[in-house]
Write a protein that holds these residues in place. Structure first.
Motif, PDB file in Angstrom:
ATOM      1  N   SER A 113      -2.258   0.847   0.186  1.00  0.00           N
ATOM      2  CA  SER A 113      -0.921   1.184  -0.271  1.00  0.00           C
ATOM      3  C   SER A 113      -0.605   2.648  -0.048  1.00  0.00           C
ATOM      4  CB  SER A 113      -0.793   0.868  -1.762  1.00  0.00           C
ATOM      5  OG  SER A 113       0.445   1.328  -2.257  1.00  0.00           O
ATOM      6  N   SER A 155      10.276 -11.801  -5.052  1.00  0.00           N
ATOM      7  CA  SER A 155       9.577 -10.947  -4.085  1.00  0.00           C
ATOM      8  C   SER A 155       8.368 -10.230  -4.680  1.00  0.00           C
ATOM      9  CB  SER A 155      10.550  -9.909  -3.530  1.00  0.00           C
ATOM     10  OG  SER A 155      11.071  -9.104  -4.588  1.00  0.00           O
ATOM     11  N   LYS A 188       5.547 -11.292  -6.047  1.00  0.00           N
ATOM     12  CA  LYS A 188       4.183 -11.783  -5.798  1.00  0.00           C
ATOM     13  C   LYS A 188       3.523 -11.065  -4.631  1.00  0.00           C
ATOM     14  CE  LYS A 188       4.485 -16.399  -7.821  1.00  0.00           C
ATOM     15  NZ  LYS A 188       4.351 -17.857  -7.579  1.00  0.00           N
ATOM     16  N   LYS A 189       4.293 -10.855  -3.571  1.00  0.00           N
ATOM     17  CA  LYS A 189       3.762 -10.157  -2.405  1.00  0.00           C
ATOM     18  C   LYS A 189       3.436  -8.703  -2.747  1.00  0.00           C
ATOM     19  CE  LYS A 189       4.724  -8.986   2.408  1.00  0.00           C
ATOM     20  NZ  LYS A 189       5.729  -8.992   3.505  1.00  0.00           N
ATOM     21  N   ILE A 190       4.312  -8.068  -3.512  1.00  0.00           N
ATOM     22  CA  ILE A 190       4.089  -6.678  -3.929  1.00  0.00           C
ATOM     23  C   ILE A 190       2.815  -6.577  -4.768  1.00  0.00           C
ATOM     24  CG2 ILE A 190       4.991  -4.779  -5.343  1.00  0.00           C
ATOM     25  CD1 ILE A 190       6.501  -5.099  -2.763  1.00  0.00           C
ATOM     26  N   LYS A 218       0.222  -8.628  -4.759  1.00  0.00           N
ATOM     27  CA  LYS A 218      -0.942  -8.896  -3.918  1.00  0.00           C
ATOM     28  C   LYS A 218      -1.318  -7.677  -3.078  1.00  0.00           C
ATOM     29  CE  LYS A 218      -2.710 -12.169  -0.486  1.00  0.00           C
ATOM     30  NZ  LYS A 218      -2.393 -13.373   0.342  1.00  0.00           N
ATOM     31  N   GLU A 219      -0.305  -7.005  -2.517  1.00  0.00           N
ATOM     32  CA  GLU A 219      -0.560  -5.863  -1.637  1.00  0.00           C
ATOM     33  C   GLU A 219      -0.970  -4.600  -2.395  1.00  0.00           C
ATOM     34  OE1 GLU A 219       3.056  -5.455   0.504  1.00  0.00           O
ATOM     35  OE2 GLU A 219       2.590  -7.048   1.962  1.00  0.00           O
ATOM     36  N   ASN A 220      -0.606  -4.523  -3.691  1.00  0.00           N
ATOM     37  CA  ASN A 220      -0.824  -3.288  -4.451  1.00  0.00           C
ATOM     38  C   ASN A 220      -1.611  -3.513  -5.747  1.00  0.00           C
ATOM     39  OD1 ASN A 220       1.132  -1.234  -2.967  1.00  0.00           O
ATOM     40  ND2 ASN A 220       2.230  -3.171  -3.161  1.00  0.00           N
ATOM     41  N   GLU A 221      -2.389  -4.572  -5.808  1.00  0.00           N
ATOM     42  CA  GLU A 221      -3.073  -4.918  -7.053  1.00  0.00           C
ATOM     43  C   GLU A 221      -3.985  -3.797  -7.535  1.00  0.00           C
ATOM     44  OE1 GLU A 221      -5.821  -8.459  -9.000  1.00  0.00           O
ATOM     45  OE2 GLU A 221      -5.146  -8.593  -6.921  1.00  0.00           O
ATOM     46  N   HIS A 250     -11.830 -10.471  -3.281  1.00  0.00           N
ATOM     47  CA  HIS A 250     -11.315  -9.719  -2.140  1.00  0.00           C
ATOM     48  C   HIS A 250     -12.437  -9.205  -1.242  1.00  0.00           C
ATOM     49  CE1 HIS A 250      -7.422  -8.791  -4.578  1.00  0.00           C
ATOM     50  NE2 HIS A 250      -7.449 -10.007  -4.099  1.00  0.00           N
TER      51      HIS A 250
END
Length: 408
Positions: free
Chosen positions: A259, A374, A376-378, A380-383, A37
């Motif tokens: 987040s 849904s 996977k997106k969550i 990725k955004e909140n890892e 990242h």
């Protein structure tokens, strides 16, 4: 190890150090919670605004990127410093121009003190003969102070403002530091030889030689066990465990978080089913919220039944209508824990997404699982927040479990 033309996806999603290079020349060295990242961030369209014109120029000049993984963010911080000192990359120096670097110093005393100092202080306040070891430069003073606190919990040492070992018996602050484990128990007669060993381990750690420290501690633990000094061997064993499972969530920069949602983490702790406990931790807006943490003594299950215990904890938590509901629930485990959580949520009529953090044999996060399209997106955004709340839950559960065991 990694050329730009091979694509950015080859970088690992793990802590470590990355190198921007031109040919064989190192232009810039940086540390990262996630190398993948962090390196990707250098190719965003707003690089000039988010970093600087200088860094934008460095990226344009580079034709190669290398990286080196570490076991923790703390070790990435130390490795970055050692490599900057070794290679003195031109853009690291330019970026810091006009500012003072930070250092860790160990004093030249019978019972040395360990603390941080700025470059200007080393040049104007301290006599070189009074300092036995100096480690650095470090680019972030805040991160360095947090790092030193983590190390001090493993290897208690005298800090900058601590009194001498001889005076500790009569000094309230020094006695308090002894009681909370920040300094050795000088009032009980810690030997100079024993403290010297501790300083030696700290020195090796800041030199990036954690494996050497672990080998020395394993040898010491074995010798103590053979001499039937089991309590002392257990203390050394805990040091080894702490080094192998460094909890350095506090070093993860808040800049890496985007987040703003509330996330709850759950974990269960026990030894072969005895004194089973569960906990809830909360991350909100990218930061831990300890005021919302909760502890649960397990009442309904016996033996090693983690999913049964998780079911009880979630049921008791969801009965509290006055507690703010999360957007995401993070459980420690695998699909069985996800299924348990989803079943409880369905019974209460809540539609809250659930993910689980899977660990490897060293109890390090290996994967984040979810059972809905849904998710996977969550993830990725909140890892970062998912790993943070999970780490906090694990730490909090172990602490609660130890607390109960001490009362028995």
């Amino acid at each position: 190890m990694s050329m730009l033309d091979k694509g950015l996806n080859i970088f690992p999603d793990s802590p470590g150090v990355y190198f921007f290079k031109k040919g064989e020349s190192i232009l810039y060295i940086g540390k990262a919670t996630s190398i993948k990242h962090r390196v990707k961030s250098y190719f965003n369209s707003d690089l000039r605004e988010s970093r600087s014109v200088l860094i934008e120029r460095m990226v344009e000049e580079a034709d190669n990127i290398d990286f080196q993984e570490t076991d923790s963010v703390l070790e990435a911080l130390i490795l970055e410093s050692n490599l900057i000192k070794q290679y003195q990359p031109i853009y690291n120096t330019r970026e810091k121009d006009g500012k003072s670097f930070n250092y860790v110093v160990i004093t030249n005393e019978d019972y040395p003190r360990v603390f941080t100092a700025r470059e200007k202080e080393l040049q104007t306040i301290y006599d070189p003969e009074d300092l036995k070891y100096v480690f650095g430069p470090y680019t972030s003073g805040g991160s360095l102070n947090v790092a030193l606190k983590i190390i001090r919990k493993i290897f208690p040492f005298r800090g900058k403002k601590d009194t001498s070992a001889k005076k500790s018996k009569n000094t309230r602050k020094s006695r308090l530091n002894e009681e909370i484990g920040l300094t050795p128990k000088f009032s009980l007669g810690v030997e100079k030889k024993e403290y010297k060993k501790t300083i030696g381990h700290i020195k090796l750690f800041f030199e990036g030689k954690k494996k050497v420290v672990i080998r020395e501690l394993e040898k010491e633990m074995k010798e103590l066990a053979e001499s039937k000094k089991f309590e002392e061997a257990e203390i050394v064993k805990r040091k080894i465990f702490s080094l192998q499972h460094i909890n350095d969530v506090a070093l993860i920069s808040s800049k890496e978080s985007s987040s703003n949602i509330r996330i709850e983490g759950y974990d269960i702790a026990h030894i072969s089913g005895s004194n089973m406990v569960g906990v809830m931790t909360v991350v909100e807006g990218g930061f831990p919220k300890p005021s919302d943490y909760r502890k649960f003594k397990i009442r309904s299950v016996e033996g090693s039944n983690d999913t049964g215990a998780l079911k009880e904890v979630l049921e008791r938590r969801l009965k509290h209508d006055e507690w703010t509901l999360p957007r995401l629930i993070v459980v420690d485990g695998g699909k069985a824990q996800i299924n348990t959580a989803n079943k409880v949520l369905k019974e209460f009529g809540y539609e809250i997404l659930v993910v689980s953090v899977v660990k490897d044999e060293r109890h390090k996060p290996k994967n984040i699982l979810g059972d809905k399209p849904s998710i996977k997106k969550i993830i990725k955004e909140n890892e970062r927040e998912i790993l943070l709340v999970n780490s906090e839950a694990h730490r909090f559960a172990l602490s609660f479990h130890k607390q109960l065991r001490r009362k028995i």
